[in-house]
Write an enzyme that holds these catalytic residues in place. Structure first.
Site, PDB file in Angstrom:
ATOM      1  N   ASN A   7       0.853  -1.183   0.000  1.00  0.00           N
ATOM      2  CA  ASN A   7       0.000   0.000   0.000  1.00  0.00           C
ATOM      3  C   ASN A   7       0.893   1.238   0.000  1.00  0.00           C
ATOM      4  OD1 ASN A   7      -1.605   2.246   0.920  1.00  0.00           O
ATOM      5  ND2 ASN A   7      -3.160   0.788   1.593  1.00  0.00           N
ATOM      6  N   HIS A  43      -5.619   3.398  -1.500  1.00  0.00           N
ATOM      7  CA  HIS A  43      -6.911   3.616  -0.856  1.00  0.00           C
ATOM      8  C   HIS A  43      -7.250   5.100  -0.967  1.00  0.00           C
ATOM      9  CE1 HIS A  43      -9.717   2.477   2.709  1.00  0.00           C
ATOM     10  NE2 HIS A  43     -10.203   3.520   2.060  1.00  0.00           N
ATOM     11  N   GLU A  70      -8.751   0.147  -2.870  1.00  0.00           N
ATOM     12  CA  GLU A  70      -9.624   0.016  -1.709  1.00  0.00           C
ATOM     13  C   GLU A  70     -10.468   1.274  -1.536  1.00  0.00           C
ATOM     14  OE1 GLU A  70      -6.615  -2.582   1.161  1.00  0.00           O
ATOM     15  OE2 GLU A  70      -6.987  -0.460   1.591  1.00  0.00           O
ATOM     16  N   HIS A 190      -4.037  -4.547   7.861  1.00  0.00           N
ATOM     17  CA  HIS A 190      -4.145  -3.485   8.861  1.00  0.00           C
ATOM     18  C   HIS A 190      -3.251  -3.800  10.057  1.00  0.00           C
ATOM     19  CE1 HIS A 190      -6.261   0.317   9.676  1.00  0.00           C
ATOM     20  NE2 HIS A 190      -5.850   0.084  10.902  1.00  0.00           N
ATOM     21  N   GLY A 213       0.948  -1.310   4.306  1.00  0.00           N
ATOM     22  CA  GLY A 213       1.395   0.021   3.930  1.00  0.00           C
ATOM     23  C   GLY A 213       2.128   0.746   5.027  1.00  0.00           C
ATOM     24  N   HIS A 214       1.407   1.178   6.059  1.00  0.00           N
ATOM     25  CA  HIS A 214       1.984   2.037   7.091  1.00  0.00           C
ATOM     26  C   HIS A 214       3.217   1.413   7.730  1.00  0.00           C
ATOM     27  CE1 HIS A 214       1.959   5.231  10.087  1.00  0.00           C
ATOM     28  NE2 HIS A 214       2.201   4.299  10.990  1.00  0.00           N
TER      29      HIS A 214
END
Length: 237
Positions: A7, A43, A70, A190, A213-214
């Site tokens: 992501n 996203h 997303e 997540h 992602g993060h």
């Protein structure tokens, strides 16, 4: 082997902070694929505070692996996805001002809505996935919508795992077993990270794809982007 989709929202956040094109989102998308990522996830949100709608269009020329978009299936989002025709669309019930995703769909309450949305995407040859909590009733509800896959919302697992509670994996295992019985593909995402990804992957039967992602971008600040992508791939084998 479980696929890794990177992501790149946080790259867009950093770019937007200065108003120019550094870092170059398209180059990062090309690079993570070169480094071994199996796909790219974005996203976009209505306020375009990180990924812009034009980014989604531009990425169609760069992503040659799997392209996953997303978002909440509001009218503008649906039009964007139908224009870009990614490999997969992941439906997430975000409120407009959400900082990040914080809950899965109530697939029972919203079954008819999801069914209509999913049928439109599938008519256009786009694989569908629904963001869900690891609740058996929600997995069963997802099956009724006609979706191809579910994406397990893993924030609670990640939080509890960080506290040393390995039993936090149990609801995800049970949800995955049911999804397998119902012939639903399983994705997850997540707060998955290098610390917890291997344990999660080893315990989830039939895990097809993770979207990260993060954590990945944060880890890359210290370890380097190419190195971090390779480390995830090693843990997902």
């Amino acid at each position: 082997m479980t696929k890794l989709s990177v992501n790149i929202n946080k790259i867009a956040t950093l770019r937007n902070a200065r108003g120019g094109n550094v870092p170059d989102l398209l180059k990062v998308a090309a690079d993570v694929q070169q480094f071994g990522a199996d796909g790219v996830t974005i996203h976009p949100r209505p306020d375009e505070r990180h990924i812009r709608y034009q980014d989604a269009r531009d990425l169609t020329k760069v992503v040659h692996t799997e392209y996953n978009i997303e978002g909440n299936p509001m009218d503008n989002f649906m039009s964007l996805v139908l224009e870009c025709k990614p490999t997969q669309v992941t439906l997430v019930p975000d409120v407009v001002d959400a900082i990040t995703s914080n809950a899965g769909w109530n697939t029972v309450k919203h079954r008819d809505f999801l069914k209509e949305v999913i049928s439109e995407f599938k008519r256009n040859g786009i694989r569908t996935s629904i963001f869900v909590d690891p609740v058996l009733e929600m997995i069963e509800g997802a099956k009724e919508t006609g979706t191809d896959r579910i994406e397990l919302y893993t924030e609670e697992f990640a939080h509890q795992y960080g506290l040393g509670n390995l039993k936090a994996i149990d609801p995800y295992v049970e949800a995955s077993k049911l999804a397998n019985e119902l012939n639903l593909g399983i994705n997850a995402g997540h707060d998955l990270s290098l610390d917890n990804i291997q344990f999660f992957k080893e315990n989830i039967p039939g895990l097809l794809e993770v979207s990260i992602g993060h954590a990945l971008i944060s880890e890359a600040i210290y370890l380097g982007l190419e190195n971090v992508v390779c480390l995830y791939k090693q843990k997902l084998r």
